[in-house]
Scaffold this motif. Structure first.
Motif, PDB file in Angstrom:
ATOM      1  N   LEU A   1      33.252  51.582  42.889  1.00 48.40           N
ATOM      2  CA  LEU A   1      34.570  50.591  42.714  1.00 48.40           C
ATOM      3  C   LEU A   1      34.170  49.793  41.752  1.00 48.40           C
ATOM      4  CD1 LEU A   1      37.516  49.882  43.603  1.00 48.40           C
ATOM      5  CD2 LEU A   1      36.082  47.942  45.045  1.00 48.40           C
ATOM      6  N   GLY A   2      34.856  50.164  40.449  1.00 43.04           N
ATOM      7  CA  GLY A   2      34.527  49.443  39.052  1.00 43.04           C
ATOM      8  C   GLY A   2      35.582  48.047  39.305  1.00 43.04           C
ATOM      9  N   VAL A   3      34.748  46.870  39.276  1.00 43.57           N
ATOM     10  CA  VAL A   3      35.710  45.650  39.257  1.00 43.57           C
ATOM     11  C   VAL A   3      35.468  45.003  37.710  1.00 43.57           C
ATOM     12  CG1 VAL A   3      35.896  43.369  40.096  1.00 43.57           C
ATOM     13  CG2 VAL A   3      35.288  45.206  41.633  1.00 43.57           C
ATOM     14  N   SER A   4      36.669  45.196  36.906  1.00 46.17           N
ATOM     15  CA  SER A   4      36.464  44.800  35.430  1.00 46.17           C
ATOM     16  C   SER A   4      36.754  43.459  35.193  1.00 46.17           C
ATOM     17  CB  SER A   4      37.541  45.814  34.600  1.00 46.17           C
ATOM     18  OG  SER A   4      37.639  45.106  33.206  1.00 46.17           O
ATOM     19  N   PHE A   5      35.886  42.959  34.385  1.00 40.69           N
ATOM     20  CA  PHE A   5      35.961  41.374  33.971  1.00 40.69           C
ATOM     21  C   PHE A   5      36.791  41.425  32.631  1.00 40.69           C
ATOM     22  CE2 PHE A   5      32.685  38.780  36.317  1.00 40.69           C
ATOM     23  CZ  PHE A   5      32.953  39.398  37.614  1.00 40.69           C
ATOM     24  N   ASP A   6      37.587  42.683  32.558  1.00 39.52           N
ATOM     25  CA  ASP A   6      38.336  42.507  31.260  1.00 39.52           C
ATOM     26  C   ASP A   6      39.542  41.421  31.254  1.00 39.52           C
ATOM     27  OD1 ASP A   6      38.300  44.912  28.948  1.00 39.52           O
ATOM     28  OD2 ASP A   6      37.102  45.259  30.759  1.00 39.52           O
ATOM     29  N   ARG A   7      40.037  41.030  30.065  1.00 39.22           N
ATOM     30  CA  ARG A   7      41.279  39.963  30.116  1.00 39.22           C
ATOM     31  C   ARG A   7      42.482  40.733  29.905  1.00 39.22           C
ATOM     32  NH1 ARG A   7      41.731  34.656  29.865  1.00 39.22           N
ATOM     33  NH2 ARG A   7      39.589  34.356  29.218  1.00 39.22           N
ATOM     34  N   GLU A   8      42.447  41.939  29.068  1.00 32.95           N
ATOM     35  CA  GLU A   8      43.336  42.677  28.559  1.00 32.95           C
ATOM     36  C   GLU A   8      43.706  44.019  29.182  1.00 32.95           C
ATOM     37  OE1 GLU A   8      43.851  42.623  24.599  1.00 32.95           O
ATOM     38  OE2 GLU A   8      44.107  40.330  24.209  1.00 32.95           O
ATOM     39  N   TYR A   9      44.638  44.778  29.676  1.00 32.71           N
ATOM     40  CA  TYR A   9      44.848  45.853  30.283  1.00 32.71           C
ATOM     41  C   TYR A   9      44.444  46.997  29.198  1.00 32.71           C
ATOM     42  CZ  TYR A   9      46.771  49.977  32.262  1.00 32.71           C
ATOM     43  OH  TYR A   9      46.987  51.424  32.762  1.00 32.71           O
ATOM     44  N   GLU A  10      44.821  47.151  28.071  1.00 32.83           N
ATOM     45  CA  GLU A  10      44.761  48.102  27.149  1.00 32.83           C
ATOM     46  C   GLU A  10      43.473  48.481  26.987  1.00 32.83           C
ATOM     47  OE1 GLU A  10      46.882  50.196  26.292  1.00 32.83           O
ATOM     48  OE2 GLU A  10      48.685  49.286  27.259  1.00 32.83           O
ATOM     49  N   PRO A  11      42.488  47.614  26.407  1.00 33.49           N
ATOM     50  CA  PRO A  11      41.017  47.712  25.915  1.00 33.49           C
ATOM     51  C   PRO A  11      40.174  48.410  27.487  1.00 33.49           C
ATOM     52  CG  PRO A  11      41.609  45.654  25.218  1.00 33.49           C
ATOM     53  CD  PRO A  11      42.690  46.001  26.342  1.00 33.49           C
ATOM     54  N   TRP A  12      40.662  47.899  28.532  1.00 29.95           N
ATOM     55  CA  TRP A  12      40.065  48.462  29.930  1.00 29.95           C
ATOM     56  C   TRP A  12      40.411  49.779  30.127  1.00 29.95           C
ATOM     57  CZ3 TRP A  12      43.003  47.212  34.864  1.00 29.95           C
ATOM     58  CH2 TRP A  12      42.156  47.661  35.947  1.00 29.95           C
ATOM     59  N   ALA A  13      41.843  49.951  30.234  1.00 34.70           N
ATOM     60  CA  ALA A  13      42.324  51.282  30.476  1.00 34.70           C
ATOM     61  C   ALA A  13      41.948  52.307  29.387  1.00 34.70           C
ATOM     62  CB  ALA A  13      44.053  51.501  30.295  1.00 34.70           C
ATOM     63  N   LYS A  14      41.635  52.020  28.294  1.00 30.09           N
ATOM     64  CA  LYS A  14      41.368  52.842  27.087  1.00 30.09           C
ATOM     65  C   LYS A  14      39.764  53.332  27.058  1.00 30.09           C
ATOM     66  CE  LYS A  14      40.773  53.277  21.942  1.00 30.09           C
ATOM     67  NZ  LYS A  14      40.864  52.433  20.698  1.00 30.09           N
ATOM     68  N   TYR A  15      39.184  52.325  27.685  1.00 28.32           N
ATOM     69  CA  TYR A  15      37.688  52.632  27.628  1.00 28.32           C
ATOM     70  C   TYR A  15      37.282  53.695  29.041  1.00 28.32           C
ATOM     71  CZ  TYR A  15      32.693  52.121  27.529  1.00 28.32           C
ATOM     72  OH  TYR A  15      31.218  52.489  27.564  1.00 28.32           O
ATOM     73  N   VAL A  16      37.977  53.401  29.974  1.00 26.47           N
ATOM     74  CA  VAL A  16      37.983  54.177  31.062  1.00 26.47           C
ATOM     75  C   VAL A  16      38.150  55.642  30.749  1.00 26.47           C
ATOM     76  CG1 VAL A  16      38.945  54.426  33.481  1.00 26.47           C
ATOM     77  CG2 VAL A  16      38.068  52.420  32.737  1.00 26.47           C
ATOM     78  N   LYS A  17      39.557  55.800  30.230  1.00 31.58           N
ATOM     79  CA  LYS A  17      39.653  56.949  29.800  1.00 31.58           C
ATOM     80  C   LYS A  17      39.009  57.702  28.852  1.00 31.58           C
ATOM     81  CE  LYS A  17      43.784  59.656  28.024  1.00 31.58           C
ATOM     82  NZ  LYS A  17      45.270  59.657  27.297  1.00 31.58           N
ATOM     83  N   GLU A  18      38.548  57.023  27.865  1.00 29.81           N
ATOM     84  CA  GLU A  18      37.716  57.735  26.803  1.00 29.81           C
ATOM     85  C   GLU A  18      36.311  57.916  27.352  1.00 29.81           C
ATOM     86  OE1 GLU A  18      39.061  55.600  22.593  1.00 29.81           O
ATOM     87  OE2 GLU A  18      37.281  54.735  23.751  1.00 29.81           O
TER      88      GLU A  18
END
Length: 221
Positions: free
Chosen positions: A146-163
């Motif tokens: 279960l990855g708990v992200s400390f990101d502030r913005e959705y797009e960079p988080w989602a992009k990195y997970v997908k890439e």
């Protein structure tokens, strides 16, 4: 460099080249100095030990311990204490990448590695190849991440997970280092992780790479 938001508040007089022993000696020599709170945080580093930090905290002057910063630090210590090995893992519910609530309890009955990370964190990225290897090796053996992200913005988080094809579960409240689950688990530095057994009991903390693989191989055999 690993990410510790608390260290950003350190006063200039603190020397980052100090050894752990030197920092401990400095705390003991300056119990009335509020900056000793920051120094205790540094002593904890990326794998904080509750007993060690609490013992140092208790040596501080009462005025320092009861200050606003002291009370905040005491709250952090309580979070560490409540998430030690052998404790029941506190609940986590945040939004997944699809925007739906997802909870740690949804993985009840599995071994779960709660991975605290962020897409912007260089050392978190360095952990990715090892995590991919671990997940590929154990995902069919009652294990999940279960990855708990400390990101502030959705797009960079989602992009990195997908890439990076991070195929495990992901959640975040997009609050950066103020992530609510991170606060509950006493996480002020990333990457960190907590391993939970099928009964929801914490059985490991900050296991990485081959150490994590060896531990999982033992409990999942």
């Amino acid at each position: 460099m690993k990410s510790i938001w608390f260290l950003l508040m350190l006063v200039p007089c603190l020397v980052f080249g100090q050894s752990k022993e030197e920092m401990i000696a400095q705390v003991k020599a300056n119990p009335k100095d509020a900056n000793s709170l920051r120094l205790i945080q540094r002593i904890g580093g990326y794998d904080p030990e509750y007993v060690e930090l609490n013992n140092l905290f208790k040596k501080l002057d009462k005025k320092v311990r009861k200050s606003n910063d002291g009370l905040l630090f005491e709250r952090y210590l309580k979070a560490l204490k409540s998430t030690q090995i052998g404790k029941k893992a506190p609940s986590i519910t945040q939004l997944n990448l699809e925007g739906d609530p997802y909870s740690l309890s949804d993985l009840k009955g599995k071994y779960v590695l709660i991975d605290f990370w962020a897409s912007w964190c260089p050392d978190c990225r360095k952990q990715v190849p090892a995590l991919l290897e671990t997940y590929g090796r154990f995902k069919d053996k009652n294990f999940e991440i279960l990855g708990v992200s400390f990101d502030r913005e959705y797009e960079p988080w989602a992009k990195y997970v997908k890439e990076q094809n991070l195929a495990w579960k992901h959640v975040s409240d997009l609050q950066n280092m103020n992530n609510s689950a991170g606060q509950t688990y006493g996480v002020r530095a990333i990457p960190q992780n907590v391993l939970v057994d099928p009964n929801g009991i914490i059985i490991g903390r900050n296991l990485h790479g081959e150490e994590l693989n060896a531990f999982l191989a033992e409990v999942l055999k």
